[in-house]
Write an enzyme that holds these catalytic residues in place. Structure first.
Site, PDB file in Angstrom:
ATOM      1  N   ILE A 265     -33.314 -30.992 -57.330  1.00  0.00           N
ATOM      2  CA  ILE A 265     -34.158 -29.958 -57.940  1.00  0.00           C
ATOM      3  C   ILE A 265     -35.591 -30.052 -57.459  1.00  0.00           C
ATOM      4  CG2 ILE A 265     -32.792 -29.469 -60.011  1.00  0.00           C
ATOM      5  CD1 ILE A 265     -34.502 -31.503 -61.499  1.00  0.00           C
ATOM      6  N   GLY A 266     -35.915 -31.044 -56.642  1.00  0.00           N
ATOM      7  CA  GLY A 266     -37.286 -31.138 -56.163  1.00  0.00           C
ATOM      8  C   GLY A 266     -37.452 -32.208 -55.113  1.00  0.00           C
TER       9      GLY A 266
ATOM     10  N   GLY B 269     -39.894 -39.027 -52.676  1.00  0.00           N
ATOM     11  CA  GLY B 269     -38.459 -38.927 -52.461  1.00  0.00           C
ATOM     12  C   GLY B 269     -37.911 -37.662 -53.102  1.00  0.00           C
TER      13      GLY B 269
ATOM     14  N   VAL C  74     -35.834 -35.454 -56.255  1.00  0.00           N
ATOM     15  CA  VAL C  74     -35.555 -35.402 -57.690  1.00  0.00           C
ATOM     16  C   VAL C  74     -34.226 -34.676 -57.889  1.00  0.00           C
ATOM     17  CG1 VAL C  74     -36.382 -34.704 -59.947  1.00  0.00           C
ATOM     18  CG2 VAL C  74     -38.024 -35.255 -58.169  1.00  0.00           C
TER      19      VAL C  74
ATOM     20  N   LYS D  48     -35.543 -39.270 -60.553  1.00  0.00           N
ATOM     21  CA  LYS D  48     -36.448 -39.336 -59.402  1.00  0.00           C
ATOM     22  C   LYS D  48     -36.083 -40.567 -58.603  1.00  0.00           C
ATOM     23  CE  LYS D  48     -41.252 -40.225 -59.286  1.00  0.00           C
ATOM     24  NZ  LYS D  48     -42.568 -39.900 -59.823  1.00  0.00           N
TER      25      LYS D  48
ATOM     26  N   ASP E  85     -53.838 -37.532 -61.074  1.00  0.00           N
ATOM     27  CA  ASP E  85     -53.181 -36.531 -60.235  1.00  0.00           C
ATOM     28  C   ASP E  85     -52.817 -35.315 -61.082  1.00  0.00           C
ATOM     29  OD1 ASP E  85     -52.324 -35.508 -57.847  1.00  0.00           O
ATOM     30  OD2 ASP E  85     -50.459 -36.660 -57.749  1.00  0.00           O
TER      31      ASP E  85
END
Ligand SMILES: *[C@@H]1O[C@H](CO)[C@@H](O)[C@H](O)[C@H]1NC(C)=O
Ligand SMILES: *[C@@H]1O[C@H](CO)[C@@H](O)[C@H](O)[C@H]1NC(C)=O
Ligand SMILES: *[C@@H]1O[C@H](CO)[C@@H](O)[C@H](O)[C@H]1NC(C)=O
Ligand SMILES: *[C@@H]1O[C@H](CO)[C@@H](O)[C@H](O)[C@H]1NC(C)=O
Ligand SMILES: *[C@@H]1O[C@H](CO)[C@@H](O)[C@H](O)[C@H]1NC(C)=O
Ligand SMILES: *[C@@H]1O[C@H](CO)[C@@H](O)[C@H](O)[C@H]1NC(C)=O
Ligand SMILES: *[C@@H]1O[C@H](CO)[C@@H](O)[C@H](O)[C@H]1NC(C)=O
Ligand SMILES: *[C@@H]1O[C@H](CO)[C@@H](O)[C@H](O)[C@H]1NC(C)=O
Ligand SMILES: *[C@@H]1O[C@H](CO)[C@@H](O)[C@H](O)[C@H]1NC(C)=O
Length: 810
Positions: free
Chosen positions: A485-486, A491, A493, A507, A603
């Site tokens: 999904i990401g 790395g 997800v 993740k 972040d």
């Protein structure tokens, strides 16, 4: 080899060197054209010829000299050639190798032609120099260098449809071979084009083209200095001694090496840096050349405390060490006043400025001193063969900035009376060094040490979080591609489904670096300590078989960013957007104040704000988070990490991290929410590329309506918008001290929501709002937000003192 022969060889080479150094540079190819003019014109010591370029079009325009800001080359700006179709100019080249290409532009109006409206691109051979010319108001010289390997050079101007191109003057000249290296370290520059970003002469004096052997222009450094009183300008041109084997006048003239900006320290105990800051386009590599010349040692300076001492200093690029304990005497074999230069190529993909600092060496007893004589920054063409900012390779969507290792390639040439052979050998033996400063390493170590200590406190309760790898594999169908999904710098997800049908996000880090491991541990520690309705919850982690896997609660609606732009998800209305801001502000406020030491997220950005099935916002990605300063300190010093476009300028320049850095980033997110556009959008005209700059400009000129996302323009009330903009603007204050706290931001956001909900019905006074928002909803809210399972004792105390109430979860 026989020693005598070697000696002879050296002698011959030295003589050759001497001859070459002594020769004044005389370019083989030398085209100087005063475009749009029937007359020759003299500028400095050169004559620019009347425009006889072969083109079917001959539209010449002119303006009066008085309308042009006076400068060395103002005469050239008086006339221009207009090109209203694709025009190729071919110049025959006698000497293969690097050439300067200088283009002069000054937009004026003449009859029907308003040059400010011109839109065009410029290319040379197969390189794009300018993709979409944006006229500035003043005169502009663009300087490029290309290695021409054929017998001709073709310069192409391509006007946009319904527009035209223009040029006021142009130069194409061969440059001295020694000027641009064929490569640095293992990087070849042979086939690349360079564009001069800035060329400065330190010591607060400009150097005009006629004083440079290849007619380069050197600006004064004063406007780029970031501090006001830590330096002194030195000028001692007679002290420069060009020596055999060292850089020649072609590298930089005496007027560059003979002036410098020097550290001014009155107290040997005080340690400071001098920093110059230069704007650059993100997404490119840069070639940086430092010019040094010791014109101070041996000239007892009445203004300088400490008398004569070792000149020893460090050189930094964006806080990364480029040279440690630089000793010019060693580099120039003890010849005082012998020039020395150092070349560096940066790989700092996501930066929008380059900070160059000179600071005292780390060596004991070294008296703080240091200087810089000149600096050149050149942009290197990218894989697309382009130098235009809109062709940048920006990786803003992927949080790689924190993972990308930064490389600087360093090469240097020595000066002094060292024999030429040594020069040749040394110039081959470029040192290649991976830049991570000692300071950076040590903060990182401290950080992990702190983390480890805290981890031991929570580790018992942590045990429940540890997942066996097989369970993770089962949940993700053996990390099936279809479950992804990401992606991110860390790395992939995956979506996962646990045995009990709970959906989770998994993740999975690339198994590798120490840094990756440190960030992984940080995140697990942070998440296992903190539970909050507006922070993404940790479900578990797995570090079996070198895996770095973190399992989170699954967030049905993905990132806030995807809901704002770049996808076809349904539009969020203003109330929903406000509620999401409020939710994330609560999460951050909790991080900042929820324990005895603030946690700084580092972040904050729209892609780190996730939305659950009810569009409730949760802050995620704590891999970069840091424990805040001790009570008696005001900031944490650290290497700059985070995402381009969201970085606090104060943090960027001073590396001082406070919770106000998160506030800045949050301000950027707020404008993203209001405007519904990316923080950096290279597809927009130059002045709008950077969201913050664009918004600030619009606010200054009172065009605040223009920035609002058209999809919410109809439902946002002016009062709510005003409050929101005012708050976001405060978050972006230049200095952290002037920014509100997250708590204040939260208060204002709730106020903005109230204004949105109640404006239409009736007016309510500020006082009423104060009470209703602050004392009831907000503090109750923060209590209700605690989905506390494993809260630390400290945190419970905080809650107790805040609510004057017993905390029965503990
Ligand atoms: C410009 O200079 C060139 C070369 O010196 C000369 O041939 C030419 O006649 C001059 N043109 C004008 C218009 O003076
Ligand atoms: C000048 O341009 C014309 C048409 O563009 C072309 O036919 C001619 O060959 C060119 N002359 C030279 C000397 O380049
Ligand atoms: C532009 O050029 C024309 C012809 O050479 C001249 O008559 C006119 O004065 C010039 N205009 C300006 C503003 O210099
Ligand atoms: C030329 O165009 C610019 C930008 O479109 C505009 O600001 C300026 O007023 C124009 N100048 C004239 C003389 O029309
Ligand atoms: C220019 O390119 C040629 C061919 O790639 C190369 O041999 C030469 O060294 C280059 N010159 C410079 C100054 O980069
Ligand atoms: C620059 O050049 C001019 C003339 O070419 C000369 O008079 C002047 O002294 C030079 N300036 C410097 C700083 O070298
Ligand atoms: C320059 O340095 C050399 C040593 O390499 C020395 O012999 C010479 O006298 C120096 N020249 C000046 C003008 O100081
Ligand atoms: C100078 O800057 C570097 C890099 O930011 C930093 O590590 C160093 O501590 C600074 N030195 C002083 C004296 O501020
Ligand atoms: C440009 O052309 C040269 C030679 O034709 C080639 O070596 C180089 O890779 C090309 N550059 C780009 C960016 O296409």
């Amino acid at each position: 080899m026989d020693f005598a022969i070697l000696h002879l060889f050296v002698l011959v080479l030295s003589v050759l060197c001497l001859m070459i150094c002594a020769l004044e540079f005389d370019p083989v190819d030398n085209y100087l054209i005063n475009c749009g003019s029937f007359e020759n014109i003299t500028v400095g010591d050169r004559v620019f010829l009347a425009d006889n370029l072969n083109s079917t079009q001959r539209v010449f325009v002119n303006t009066s000299l008085e309308s042009i800001p006076s400068s060395y080359s103002s005469n050239l700006y008086q006339t221009a050639r207009i090109l209203d179709e694709v025009s190729k100019f071919k110049f025959s080249i006698k000497k293969q190798g690097r050439h300067w290409i200088r283009l002069y532009f000054y937009p004026f109006s003449y009859g029907n032609f308003n040059l400010s409206t011109a839109k065009f691109s410029v290319s040379v051979q197969n390189f794009t120099l300018i993709k979409s010319f944006q006229s500035l108001s003043g005169p502009l010289v663009k300087e490029y260098t290309l290695n021409i390997t054929s017998t001709s050079l073709v310069l192409t101007f391509t006007p946009f449809s319904n527009s035209f191109a223009f040029v006021n003057a142009l130069e194409i000249i061969s440059l001295p071979d020694e000027l641009i290296p064929v490569g640095i370290g293992t990087d070849s520059l042979r086939e690349l084009a360079l564009e001069t970003v800035v060329r400065v002469n330190m010591g607060n004096v400009a150097v005009l083209p006629r004083n440079d052997t290849s007619w380069r222009s050197w600006e004064s450094d004063e406007r780029y200095l970031t501090s006001r009183n830590l330096f002194q300008f030195v000028s001692r041109i007679q002290a420069v001694n060009y020596t055999r084997g060292g850089p020649s006048r072609n590298i930089a003239p005496p007027s560059v090496y003979g002036t410098a900006t020097r550290l001014q320290v009155d107290d040997p105990g005080v340690s400071v840096n001098i920093t110059w800051l230069f704007d650059v386009d993100p997404g490119f590599d840069y070639f940086i050349r430092f010019h040094f010349c010791d014109i101070v040692t041996g000239h007892n300076d009445p203004n300088k405390v400490g008398g004569d001492h070792e000149l020893l200093f460090n050189v930094y690029i964006n806080s990364q060490l480029a040279s440690r304990d630089l000793d010019l005497k060693k580099k120039t074999s003890n010849v005082l006043g012998s020039p020395y230069y150092m070349d560096v190529v940066t790989r700092l993909k996501n930066i929008h400025s380059i900070g160059i600092s000179i600071g005292p060496a780390g060596v004991d007893n070294a008296y703080p001193d240091g200087l810089l004589n000149g600096l050149e920054i050149m942009k290197i063409s990218n894989v697309k063969g382009s130098l235009d900012a809109s062709d940048a390779e920006i990786q803003s969507s992927v949080p790689t900035s924190k993972k990308t290792t930064t490389w600087l390639m360093i090469g240097s040439t020595i000066g002094g009376s060292i024999i030429c052979i040594v020069l040749v050998v040394v110039s081959i033996l470029f040192c290649r060094s991976r830049i991570r400063t000692a300071a950076d390493d040590s903060t990182e170590e401290n950080h992990t040490a702190v983390g480890a200590k805290e981890a031991s406190i929570v580790s018992k309760s942590n045990m429940g979080y540890l997942f066996p790898l097989v369970a993770v594999q089962e949940a993700t169908d053996h990390f099936s591609e279809s479950m992804i999904i990401g992606f991110g710098g860390f790395g992939k997800v995956y979506k996962g489904i646990l045995k009990d049908n709970t959906k989770v996000a998994v993740k999975r880090g690339f198994h590798q670096s120490q840094q990756g491991l440190a960030e992984f541990m940080t995140e697990v520690e942070m998440l296992s300590q903190f539970r909050h309705r507006h922070l993404v919850s940790l479900i578990g982690y797995c570090n079996e078989k070198n895996e770095m896997i973190i399992i989170y609660e699954y967030m049905e609606n993905g990132t806030l960013k995807d809901h704002l732009y770049g996808s076809d998800l349904p539009n969020l209305n203003w109330t929903q957007r406000l509620e999401i801001c409020i939710g994330s502000a609560k999460g951050l406020h909790y991080l900042h104040t929820g324990s005895h030491k603030a946690i700084i997220h580092r972040d904050v950005k729209s892609s780190n704000i996730l939305l659950d099935e009810n569009l409730r916002a949760k802050v995620s990605d704590f891999g970069l988070s840091k424990i805040g300063p001790e009570i008696d300190q005001t900031h944490v010093s650290t290497a700059v990490k985070g995402s381009f476009g969201y970085l606090d300028p104060e943090y960027l320049t001073r590396q001082q991290l406070t919770d106000k850095s998160d506030v800045y980033s949050f301000g950027v997110v707020m404008f993203e929410v209001l405007c519904g556009r990316p923080v950096i959008d290279p597809s927009l005209p130059r002045e709008s590329v950077n969201l913050v700059e664009y918004v600030m400009k619009c606010l200054r000129t009172g065009e605040s309506e223009a920035i609002v996302d058209p999809r919410i323009a109809h439902d946002i009330t002016p009062e709510s918008q005003m409050k929101f903009v005012e708050t976001a603007e405060k978050c972006l204050a230049e200095y952290g001290a002037d920014r509100p706290t997250m708590g204040e931001v939260l208060w204002n956001l709730e106020y903005a929501l109230k204004l949105q909900k109640t404006t239409q019905e009736n007016e309510i006074s500020d006082n009423q709002l104060d009470n209703s928002v602050l004392s009831t909803e907000y503090s109750m809210g923060s209590m209700a937000d605690l989905a506390g399972v494993s809260m630390s004792k400290v945190f419970c105390q905080m809650v107790k003192s805040e609510n004057k109430d017993s905390c029965d979860i503990c």
